[in-house]
Scaffold this motif. Structure first.
Motif, PDB file in Angstrom:
ATOM      1  N   SER A  43     -41.732 -41.422  91.380  1.00 29.72           N
ATOM      2  CA  SER A  43     -41.622 -40.991  89.982  1.00 29.72           C
ATOM      3  C   SER A  43     -42.982 -40.541  89.468  1.00 29.72           C
ATOM      4  CB  SER A  43     -41.092 -42.130  89.107  1.00 29.72           C
ATOM      5  OG  SER A  43     -42.040 -43.185  89.059  1.00 29.72           O
ATOM      6  N   ALA A  44     -42.955 -39.769  88.378  1.00 28.87           N
ATOM      7  CA  ALA A  44     -44.200 -39.311  87.762  1.00 28.87           C
ATOM      8  C   ALA A  44     -44.019 -39.214  86.255  1.00 28.87           C
ATOM      9  CB  ALA A  44     -44.607 -37.955  88.317  1.00 28.87           C
ATOM     10  N   VAL A  45     -44.991 -39.734  85.530  1.00 26.81           N
ATOM     11  CA  VAL A  45     -45.022 -39.594  84.078  1.00 26.81           C
ATOM     12  C   VAL A  45     -46.371 -38.994  83.707  1.00 26.81           C
ATOM     13  CG1 VAL A  45     -44.990 -40.765  81.845  1.00 26.81           C
ATOM     14  CG2 VAL A  45     -43.467 -41.539  83.670  1.00 26.81           C
ATOM     15  N   VAL A  46     -46.324 -37.877  82.983  1.00 24.81           N
ATOM     16  CA  VAL A  46     -47.526 -37.271  82.432  1.00 24.81           C
ATOM     17  C   VAL A  46     -47.399 -37.419  80.924  1.00 24.81           C
ATOM     18  CG1 VAL A  46     -48.910 -35.179  82.235  1.00 24.81           C
ATOM     19  CG2 VAL A  46     -47.670 -35.647  84.360  1.00 24.81           C
ATOM     20  N   GLY A  47     -47.988 -38.478  80.407  1.00 21.00           N
ATOM     21  CA  GLY A  47     -47.870 -38.805  78.995  1.00 21.00           C
ATOM     22  C   GLY A  47     -48.216 -40.266  78.788  1.00 21.00           C
ATOM     23  N   ASP A  48     -48.167 -40.708  77.560  1.00 21.08           N
ATOM     24  CA  ASP A  48     -48.515 -42.089  77.226  1.00 21.08           C
ATOM     25  C   ASP A  48     -47.291 -42.987  77.276  1.00 21.08           C
ATOM     26  OD1 ASP A  48     -51.107 -41.204  76.783  1.00 21.08           O
ATOM     27  OD2 ASP A  48     -50.842 -41.022  74.618  1.00 21.08           O
TER      28      ASP A  48
END
Length: 122
Positions: A43-48
């Motif tokens: 998985s990947a999250v680009v954000g807070d």
């Protein structure tokens, strides 16, 4: 429990009031009012992230604020900052971030900017 599958890409803010597992990609902030956020392998999250608790198996680029606990598992990668009263980093995790912890000042909001990076390979 809510689940965002591995083929799903979300652009925007994700908000939940219960446990959430992300196996796909989120380009935006993730806010949980209650429960635990699980970032699955790949998985990947680009954000807070603003959550009670989070277990990271994937990658995060952003500021992570957890009011209870952050756990970073082997092969996970976090870039940005971590703020929490309790932190567990397992061998094989990769951190490139600023870390703030302590029970005296529980985090309430994400830091306003990403500070200079400190590199630590565990």
């Amino acid at each position: 429990m809510n689940y965002i599958g591995p083929s799903v890409v979300i652009k925007g803010t994700v908000t939940s009031g219960e446990d959430l597992t992300i196996a796909g990609r989120v380009e935006g902030d993730v806010h949980l009012d209650a429960g635990e956020l699980m970032l699955a392998p790949g998985s990947a999250v680009v954000g807070d992230l603003l959550v009670p608790s989070v277990v990271v198996h994937g990658s995060v680029q952003g500021n992570v604020v957890a009011t209870v606990r952050i756990e970073v598992r082997p092969r996970a990668c976090v870039e940005g900052s971590l703020a929490t009263p309790a932190l567990a980093v397992l061998e094989g995790a990769e951190l490139r971030c600023r870390i703030e912890m302590g029970a005296a000042s529980r985090p309430q909001a994400p830091p306003s900017s990403v500070p200079e990076k400190a590199v630590a390979a565990v």
